[in-house]
Enzyme design. Structure first.
Site, PDB file in Angstrom:
ATOM      1  N   TYR A   1       6.187 -12.707 -14.532  1.00  0.00           N
ATOM      2  CA  TYR A   1       5.139 -11.851 -13.955  1.00  0.00           C
ATOM      3  C   TYR A   1       3.752 -12.372 -14.364  1.00  0.00           C
ATOM      4  O   TYR A   1       2.860 -12.517 -13.532  1.00  0.00           O
ATOM      5  CB  TYR A   1       5.330 -10.408 -14.435  1.00  0.00           C
TER       6      TYR A   1
ATOM      7  N   ALA B   1       0.823  -1.219   0.000  1.00  0.00           N
ATOM      8  CA  ALA B   1       0.000   0.000   0.000  1.00  0.00           C
ATOM      9  C   ALA B   1       0.851   1.260   0.000  1.00  0.00           C
ATOM     10  O   ALA B   1       0.342   2.353   0.223  1.00  0.00           O
ATOM     11  CB  ALA B   1      -0.926  -0.019   1.211  1.00  0.00           C
TER      12      ALA B   1
ATOM     13  N   GLY C   1       1.165   3.501  -5.855  1.00  0.00           N
ATOM     14  CA  GLY C   1       0.249   3.074  -6.919  1.00  0.00           C
ATOM     15  C   GLY C   1      -1.151   2.714  -6.467  1.00  0.00           C
ATOM     16  O   GLY C   1      -1.790   3.429  -5.674  1.00  0.00           O
TER      17      GLY C   1
HETATM   18  P1  NDP Z   1       3.427  -0.311  -7.862  1.00  0.00           P
HETATM   19  O1  NDP Z   1       4.782  -0.751  -8.270  1.00  0.00           O
HETATM   20  O2  NDP Z   1       3.128   1.144  -7.789  1.00  0.00           O
HETATM   21  O3  NDP Z   1       3.042  -0.951  -6.462  1.00  0.00           O
HETATM   22  C1  NDP Z   1       3.489  -2.205  -6.075  1.00  0.00           C
HETATM   23  C2  NDP Z   1       3.543  -2.273  -4.575  1.00  0.00           C
HETATM   24  O4  NDP Z   1       4.019  -3.580  -4.202  1.00  0.00           O
HETATM   25  C3  NDP Z   1       4.507  -1.257  -3.958  1.00  0.00           C
HETATM   26  O5  NDP Z   1       3.891  -0.708  -2.821  1.00  0.00           O
HETATM   27  C4  NDP Z   1       5.702  -2.114  -3.570  1.00  0.00           C
HETATM   28  O6  NDP Z   1       6.411  -1.650  -2.437  1.00  0.00           O
HETATM   29  C5  NDP Z   1       4.993  -3.416  -3.212  1.00  0.00           C
HETATM   30  N1  NDP Z   1       5.930  -4.543  -3.140  1.00  0.00           N
HETATM   31  C6  NDP Z   1       6.783  -4.996  -4.077  1.00  0.00           C
HETATM   32  N2  NDP Z   1       7.508  -6.019  -3.599  1.00  0.00           N
HETATM   33  C7  NDP Z   1       7.098  -6.224  -2.328  1.00  0.00           C
HETATM   34  C8  NDP Z   1       7.471  -7.118  -1.305  1.00  0.00           C
HETATM   35  N3  NDP Z   1       8.450  -8.000  -1.470  1.00  0.00           N
HETATM   36  N4  NDP Z   1       6.836  -7.051  -0.109  1.00  0.00           N
HETATM   37  C9  NDP Z   1       5.865  -6.144   0.104  1.00  0.00           C
HETATM   38  N5  NDP Z   1       5.468  -5.261  -0.830  1.00  0.00           N
HETATM   39  C10 NDP Z   1       6.085  -5.290  -2.025  1.00  0.00           C
HETATM   40  O7  NDP Z   1       2.442  -1.045  -8.902  1.00  0.00           O
HETATM   41  P2  NDP Z   1       0.838  -1.014  -9.114  1.00  0.00           P
HETATM   42  O8  NDP Z   1       0.188  -0.163  -8.106  1.00  0.00           O
HETATM   43  O9  NDP Z   1       0.608  -0.762 -10.541  1.00  0.00           O
HETATM   44  O10 NDP Z   1       0.494  -2.546  -8.856  1.00  0.00           O
HETATM   45  C11 NDP Z   1      -0.435  -2.981  -7.901  1.00  0.00           C
HETATM   46  C12 NDP Z   1      -1.103  -4.260  -8.383  1.00  0.00           C
HETATM   47  O11 NDP Z   1      -1.865  -4.015  -9.555  1.00  0.00           O
HETATM   48  C13 NDP Z   1      -0.117  -5.370  -8.734  1.00  0.00           C
HETATM   49  O12 NDP Z   1      -0.625  -6.595  -8.231  1.00  0.00           O
HETATM   50  C14 NDP Z   1      -0.137  -5.384 -10.243  1.00  0.00           C
HETATM   51  O13 NDP Z   1       0.168  -6.664 -10.761  1.00  0.00           O
HETATM   52  C15 NDP Z   1      -1.584  -5.013 -10.516  1.00  0.00           C
HETATM   53  N6  NDP Z   1      -1.855  -4.496 -11.830  1.00  0.00           N
HETATM   54  C16 NDP Z   1      -1.350  -3.282 -12.236  1.00  0.00           C
HETATM   55  C17 NDP Z   1      -1.637  -2.822 -13.497  1.00  0.00           C
HETATM   56  C18 NDP Z   1      -1.118  -1.515 -13.971  1.00  0.00           C
HETATM   57  O14 NDP Z   1      -1.430  -1.158 -15.104  1.00  0.00           O
HETATM   58  N7  NDP Z   1      -0.354  -0.777 -13.193  1.00  0.00           N
HETATM   59  C19 NDP Z   1      -2.486  -3.590 -14.421  1.00  0.00           C
HETATM   60  C20 NDP Z   1      -2.942  -4.835 -13.895  1.00  0.00           C
HETATM   61  C21 NDP Z   1      -2.646  -5.237 -12.643  1.00  0.00           C
HETATM   62  P3  NDP Z   1       7.523  -0.471  -2.525  1.00  0.00           P
HETATM   63  O15 NDP Z   1       6.740   0.809  -2.484  1.00  0.00           O
HETATM   64  O16 NDP Z   1       8.330  -0.708  -1.285  1.00  0.00           O
HETATM   65  O17 NDP Z   1       8.279  -0.665  -3.794  1.00  0.00           O
END
Ligand code: NDP
Length: 287
Positions: free
Chosen positions: A190, A10, A13
Site C-alpha cells: 500500500y 466515490a 469515505g
Molecule cells: P475507503 O475504503 O472508504 O474508500 C476507498 C474507495 O475506493 C471505495 O469507494 C472503494 O469502493 C474504492 N475502490 C477500491 N477498489 C476499487 C477498484 N478496484 N475500483 C474502483 N474503486 C475501488 O477509504 P478512504 O476514503 O479512507 O480512502 C480514500 C483515499 O484516501 C485513498 O486513496 C487512501 O489511500 C487515501 N488516504 C486515506 C487516509 C485515511 O486515513 N483514511 C489517509 C491518507 C490517505 P467500494 O465502496 O466498492 O469498496
C-alpha cells in the site's frame, strides 16, 4: 457551465465526502467512477447529493480493460472533463498472501497505482481539450508512503528499490509481487503504491504542466481513521486507531472535513489552503 469532475472510489469515505462537498457548491457535476454501481447510487442518495449533480459510471481500477472501457464510455457521453480526482484505494495490511488484479498484478499496487496511472494517461487528452479555467489532475497520496514524515517511518517502510518486481510484472509467479522484488507485505505494498501515486504526479507535472497548463498534484487529506480503508485490519486496531489519532497524534480528520479539504484542491494555487503536502523523499527509490 458547471465543471465536470471525475472522482474515483466515490462510493464511500473520502471520495463520497468530496463528491458531496463539490455537488453542494452547485458549480460541479460529479462523475462517480465506482466498481459497485448500486452501492455508489445508494451512497449518493444516502448523503443527499441531488440527482442532477452526479452520474455514477462503472470503473474497476483492478482491471485495465475496465479502465479503458470507462474512458470510452465517458467519451461517448460527450461531456467535457475538467478535473480528475484519483481517490480509490485498497489497503490489505493483514493479508498473508498476495491477491491479484484481472491482469495479474499485485492488487494494491495494481489498483492504487497501475489503474490510476492508465486512467490518468488516457484522460490527459480529455483534460487538454477542456476550456475550463483551472483544470486539475489530483491523486490522493499518503504520508505513510513518505519517509520524510513520522508516520512514514513506521515499519514496514515504503521502498521501491530498483523496481525489479515491477519490471517483472508483479505477478508472484516469475517475479515478486512487490515492486522492490521482496517478500509480499500488504502494508508495504500500500505504501509503495502511494509513493508511486506521488511520483506519478511529480512526473506528470514535469512532462505536461508547461505544455498543457493543467495542475498535477498529490494531496494528503489528514488521517481519516474511520473510513472503510481500515476494514481489512484486525478488530483491535479498528477500535483503537480512531481515538489514538484523535487524542494522541491529533492527526485525526473527519470524513466530512477531509472531503471539504479535497474539494478545495480545485482552485488556483494562490488561494488554495490545502495544497500539495506531498514531497517525495527520493531515497525511497533508487531508480
Ligand atoms: P475507503 O475504503 O472508504 O474508500 C476507498 C474507495 O475506493 C471505495 O469507494 C472503494 O469502493 C474504492 N475502490 C477500491 N477498489 C476499487 C477498484 N478496484 N475500483 C474502483 N474503486 C475501488 O477509504 P478512504 O476514503 O479512507 O480512502 C480514500 C483515499 O484516501 C485513498 O486513496 C487512501 O489511500 C487515501 N488516504 C486515506 C487516509 C485515511 O486515513 N483514511 C489517509 C491518507 C490517505 P467500494 O465502496 O466498492 O469498496
Amino acid at each position: 457551465r458547471k465543471g465536470n469532475v471525475l472522482i474515483t472510489g466515490a462510493s464511500s469515505g473520502l471520495g463520497l465526502a468530496t463528491a458531496k462537498a463539490l455537488a453542494e457548491t452547485g458549480k460541479w457535476h460529479v462523475i462517480m467512477g465506482c466498481r459497485n454501481f448500486l452501492k455508489a447510487e445508494k451512497a449518493a442518495k444516502a448523503v443527499g447529493i441531488a440527482k442532477e449533480n452526479y452520474t455514477v459510471m462503472h470503473l474497476d481500477l483492478a482491471s485495465l480493460d475496465s479502465v479503458r472501457q470507462f474512458v470510452d464510455n465517458f467519451r461517448r457521453s460527450g461531456k467535457p472533463l475538467d478535473v480528475v480526482v484519483c481517490n480509490a484505494a485498497v489497503y490489505l495490511p493483514t493479508a498473508k498472501e498476495p491477491t491479484f488484479t484481472a491482469e495479474g498484478f499485485e492488487l494494491s499496487v495494481g489498483t492504487n497505482h497501475l489503474g490510476h496511472f492508465l486512467l490518468s494517461r488516457l484522460l490527459l487528452d480529455d483534460l487538454k481539450q477542456s476550456d475550463y479555467p483551472s483544470r486539475r489532475l489530483i491523486i490522493v497520496g499518503s504520508i505513510t508512503g513518505n519517509t520524510n514524515t513520522l508516520a512514514g517511518n513506521v515499519p514496514p517502510k515504503a521502498n521501491l528499490g530498483d523496481l525489479r518486481g515491477l519490471a517483472g510484472g508483479l505477478n508472484g509467479i516469475n517475479s515478486s509481487s512487490m515492486i522492490d522484488g521482496g517478500e509480499f507485505d500488504g502494508a508495504k505494498a500500500y505504501k509503495d503504491s502511494k509513493v508511486c501515486n506521488m511520483l506519478t504526479m511529480q512526473e506528470f507535472h514535469r512532462r505536461y504542466h508547461e505544455e498543457t497548463g493543467i495542475a498535477f498534484a498529490s494531496l494528503y487529506p489528514g488521517c481519516i481513521a474511520t473510513t472503510g480503508l481500515f476494514r481489512e485490519h484486525i478488530p483491535l486496531f479498528r477500535l483503537l486507531f480512531p481515538p489514538f489519532q484523535k487524542y494522541i497524534t491529533k492527526g485525526y480528520v473527519s470524513e466530512e472535513e477531509a472531503g471539504k479539504r479535497l474539494a478545495q484542491v480545485r482552485r488556483t494555487s494562490k488561494n488554495n489552503k490545502y495544497k500539495f503536502t506531498n514531497t517525495v523523499n527520493h531515497d525511497m527509490c533508487t531508480q
